[in-house]
Design a protein around this motif. Sequence first.
Motif, PDB file in Angstrom:
ATOM      1  N   LEU A  74      38.839 -22.026  36.310  1.00  0.00           N
ATOM      2  CA  LEU A  74      38.723 -20.829  36.535  1.00  0.00           C
ATOM      3  C   LEU A  74      39.216 -20.077  35.133  1.00  0.00           C
ATOM      4  CD1 LEU A  74      40.197 -21.019  40.341  1.00  0.00           C
ATOM      5  CD2 LEU A  74      37.829 -20.732  39.457  1.00  0.00           C
ATOM      6  N   SER A  75      38.739 -19.029  35.203  1.00  0.00           N
ATOM      7  CA  SER A  75      39.122 -18.172  33.952  1.00  0.00           C
ATOM      8  C   SER A  75      40.448 -17.384  34.195  1.00  0.00           C
ATOM      9  CB  SER A  75      38.135 -17.099  33.745  1.00  0.00           C
ATOM     10  OG  SER A  75      38.061 -16.291  34.695  1.00  0.00           O
ATOM     11  N   LEU A  76      41.286 -17.045  33.718  1.00  0.00           N
ATOM     12  CA  LEU A  76      42.468 -16.417  33.796  1.00  0.00           C
ATOM     13  C   LEU A  76      42.271 -14.954  34.611  1.00  0.00           C
ATOM     14  CD1 LEU A  76      45.375 -15.659  33.411  1.00  0.00           C
ATOM     15  CD2 LEU A  76      44.974 -14.492  31.287  1.00  0.00           C
ATOM     16  N   GLU A  77      41.153 -14.411  34.464  1.00  0.00           N
ATOM     17  CA  GLU A  77      40.851 -13.379  35.208  1.00  0.00           C
ATOM     18  C   GLU A  77      40.450 -13.563  36.759  1.00  0.00           C
ATOM     19  OE1 GLU A  77      37.426  -9.502  35.487  1.00  0.00           O
ATOM     20  OE2 GLU A  77      37.339 -10.930  33.824  1.00  0.00           O
ATOM     21  N   GLU A  78      39.830 -14.861  36.912  1.00  0.00           N
ATOM     22  CA  GLU A  78      39.380 -15.264  38.155  1.00  0.00           C
ATOM     23  C   GLU A  78      40.784 -15.543  38.862  1.00  0.00           C
ATOM     24  OE1 GLU A  78      35.258 -17.386  38.467  1.00  0.00           O
ATOM     25  OE2 GLU A  78      36.516 -18.130  36.743  1.00  0.00           O
ATOM     26  N   ARG A  79      41.547 -16.448  38.079  1.00  0.00           N
ATOM     27  CA  ARG A  79      42.777 -16.746  38.700  1.00  0.00           C
ATOM     28  C   ARG A  79      43.663 -15.743  39.217  1.00  0.00           C
ATOM     29  NH1 ARG A  79      42.945 -20.486  34.533  1.00  0.00           N
ATOM     30  NH2 ARG A  79      44.956 -19.545  33.796  1.00  0.00           N
ATOM     31  N   MET A  80      43.735 -14.702  38.214  1.00  0.00           N
ATOM     32  CA  MET A  80      44.616 -13.670  38.799  1.00  0.00           C
ATOM     33  C   MET A  80      44.056 -12.749  40.100  1.00  0.00           C
ATOM     34  SD  MET A  80      47.117 -14.325  36.814  1.00  0.00           S
ATOM     35  CE  MET A  80      48.071 -12.834  37.635  1.00  0.00           C
ATOM     36  N   LYS A  81      42.742 -12.629  40.084  1.00  0.00           N
ATOM     37  CA  LYS A  81      41.999 -11.913  41.236  1.00  0.00           C
ATOM     38  C   LYS A  81      42.018 -12.803  42.288  1.00  0.00           C
ATOM     39  CE  LYS A  81      37.515 -10.164  42.621  1.00  0.00           C
ATOM     40  NZ  LYS A  81      36.144 -10.078  42.379  1.00  0.00           N
ATOM     41  N   ARG A 108      52.750 -22.539  37.228  1.00  0.00           N
ATOM     42  CA  ARG A 108      52.466 -23.097  35.872  1.00  0.00           C
ATOM     43  C   ARG A 108      51.105 -23.665  35.999  1.00  0.00           C
ATOM     44  NH1 ARG A 108      53.301 -28.527  35.983  1.00  0.00           N
ATOM     45  NH2 ARG A 108      53.417 -28.679  33.694  1.00  0.00           N
ATOM     46  N   ASP A 109      50.508 -24.181  35.121  1.00  0.00           N
ATOM     47  CA  ASP A 109      49.356 -24.981  34.608  1.00  0.00           C
ATOM     48  C   ASP A 109      48.172 -24.563  35.775  1.00  0.00           C
ATOM     49  OD1 ASP A 109      47.553 -26.901  33.835  1.00  0.00           O
ATOM     50  OD2 ASP A 109      48.376 -28.455  34.883  1.00  0.00           O
ATOM     51  N   ALA A 110      47.880 -23.234  35.765  1.00  0.00           N
ATOM     52  CA  ALA A 110      46.822 -22.679  36.492  1.00  0.00           C
ATOM     53  C   ALA A 110      47.048 -22.699  37.958  1.00  0.00           C
ATOM     54  CB  ALA A 110      45.515 -23.295  36.058  1.00  0.00           C
ATOM     55  N   GLU A 111      48.067 -22.684  38.229  1.00  0.00           N
ATOM     56  CA  GLU A 111      48.571 -22.642  40.005  1.00  0.00           C
ATOM     57  C   GLU A 111      48.087 -21.051  40.483  1.00  0.00           C
ATOM     58  OE1 GLU A 111      52.035 -26.114  40.105  1.00  0.00           O
ATOM     59  OE2 GLU A 111      52.467 -24.170  39.892  1.00  0.00           O
TER      60      GLU A 111
END
Length: 245
Positions: A74-81, A108-111
């Motif tokens: 997942l992109s950073l934008e996707e993860r944050m959304k 951490r690590d895309a959690e």
Amino acid sequence: MDNFEKRWKRIQDLLGSEARGDAPITLSSQRTLFGIPSHVEEVTAAIAQEDEARCMALIRDELRQRGIDRRRSLSLEERMKKSRMICKKIAQLPLFSNAQCVMMYQARDAEVDLADLIEVAQTAHKRLAFPVCLDETTMQAVQPSEEGWVRGRFGIKEPVTSASNIIDPAEIDLVICPGTAFDDACKRIGMGAGYYDRFLERCTRAHFLLAAFEAQRVPNIPAASWDTPMDVIVTESTIRKSTSS
């Protein structure tokens, strides 16, 4: 490479190139579904007959890595959304609004990032705790102080223990856990060290909630004797509740 490892390498190759978690099989005597394609049933059965415990561990490792890879994809934008959506869903649950003491984690690590939920909890004047790993097996709950945070074991952001309050696990009402993979039966796989499973045994009155991305779902996780099932799993799209909770 011995015969066992060769057979497992074959499973890994098939999982990577063909399996997408939609074609479970039955594995030997346990008759449990693990989301491995049906055409490798004979291979997995052979592994199970030779060393079933090791087979289970390898399958769990494979599912763990699959979940990690999916959340990292997942992109950073996707993860944050998606994280904001998950936090909003959790905040609306009675088990969160009714909880006086909540244990969360620093992502951490895309959690899943719980920053929005932490802010909601602080505004509601809830007692907040975060995990601190003391050694190779033990974790404790710590209420942060104004002294701030440090990077602890595994690079995880932790409260400065010497200036913080230690919270008795029996006082926690809700534990929000990270995880690498989950299934529809509210089973969870962590990073493999067992910190949360050992800690949750001591949380005698708490509800257990997993915050995860829908992409981390797998068809079925082979349960280990030490696993602690979740009461609720919240993703950006679905809230799953254990039938036993």
